[in-house]
Motif scaffolding. Structure first.
Motif, PDB file in Angstrom:
ATOM      1  N   ARG A 150       0.909  -1.213   0.089  1.00 50.75           N
ATOM      2  CA  ARG A 150      -0.108  -0.127   0.014  1.00 50.75           C
ATOM      3  C   ARG A 150       0.981   1.227   0.138  1.00 50.75           C
ATOM      4  O   ARG A 150       0.621   1.959  -0.763  1.00 50.75           O
ATOM      5  CB  ARG A 150      -1.046  -0.106   1.315  1.00 50.75           C
ATOM      6  N   ALA A 153       2.457   1.684  -3.436  1.00 51.29           N
ATOM      7  CA  ALA A 153       1.427   2.401  -4.283  1.00 51.29           C
ATOM      8  C   ALA A 153       1.078   3.725  -4.190  1.00 51.29           C
ATOM      9  O   ALA A 153       1.119   4.335  -5.235  1.00 51.29           O
ATOM     10  CB  ALA A 153       0.094   1.371  -3.990  1.00 51.29           C
ATOM     11  N   SER A 159      -1.794   1.417  -8.500  1.00 56.34           N
ATOM     12  CA  SER A 159      -2.642   0.651  -7.684  1.00 56.34           C
ATOM     13  C   SER A 159      -1.823  -0.551  -7.185  1.00 56.34           C
ATOM     14  O   SER A 159      -0.722  -0.926  -7.383  1.00 56.34           O
ATOM     15  CB  SER A 159      -3.724   0.015  -8.587  1.00 56.34           C
ATOM     16  N   THR A 160      -2.424  -1.160  -5.880  1.00 59.85           N
ATOM     17  CA  THR A 160      -1.587  -2.050  -5.127  1.00 59.85           C
ATOM     18  C   THR A 160      -1.531  -3.221  -5.972  1.00 59.85           C
ATOM     19  O   THR A 160      -0.481  -4.006  -6.081  1.00 59.85           O
ATOM     20  CB  THR A 160      -2.421  -2.726  -4.009  1.00 59.85           C
TER      21      THR A 160
END
Length: 191
Positions: A150, A153, A159-160
């Protein structure tokens, strides 16, 4: 950088004051070209006036640095604090914290002002293994800092799931099965 004169209400010359500060300071134009450095920044990075700012940013941090710069120029971020790897005048890779704000003129962004803080001579970051793509090197640098999926990201503005894909490709490129092994292999490769 022009003298601010009475605009600050004290009648001082901000450029002269910043020139005497021990904290490396810089000004970029809206295309990312370094237009001004104080002497502390010049001692650290060399005389890089006229160069694009990415010329002094480590390969693994360039994409993220460009994204943060774009936020400033577009006016979508008023102030940022971020860490990154920089290449000093002697070629040493140094971890620094960057504090930056957009410079306004006539109601629009005309540049970016920033300060470089952190260990100027004590914390050196080795170069990433040469066979990695720039994005893989960037993700590896985040893994070495102990960053979560996370956090990576968020830092890279992706995005993860994209981070997970980059990690999978990175593990394959290094011939390992875990993130910890990737960090260990990278550090052994650099030793």
């Amino acid at each position: 950088m022009a003298s601010t004169g009475p605009g600050l209400g004290v009648g001082g010359d901000v450029e002269q004051a910043l020139g005497g500060m021990p904290v490396p300071s810089y000004v970029l134009d809206t295309s990312g070209v370094i237009r001004w450095l104080n002497p502390a920044a010049e001692r650290l990075l060399g005389d890089v006036r006229g160069s694009h700012f990415t010329s002094v940013v480590g390969l693994e941090d360039r994409t993220r640095a460009e994204g943060i710069f774009a936020q400033k120029v577009l006016g979508t971020s008023a102030s940022t604090e971020a860490g990154g790897v920089f290449v000093s005048a002697d070629g040493t890779r140094v971890n620094l914290e960057v504090s930056a704000v957009p410079l306004m003129g006539g109601g629009h962004v005309v540049g970016v002002f920033g300060l470089l803080n952190g260990p100027l001579a004590t914390e050196v970051t080795p170069a990433p293994p040469g066979h990695l793509t720039p994005r893989q090197a960037e993700v590896l640098a985040h893994l070495e800092q102990g960053r979560s999926t996370r956090q990576i990201a968020d830092d890279l503005h992706i995005s993860t799931e994209t981070v997970r894909n980059h990690v999978r490709h990175l593990l394959r490129a290094l011939g390992v099965n875990t993130r910890l092994e990737a960090v260990a292999v990278a550090r052994r490769t650099r030793a």
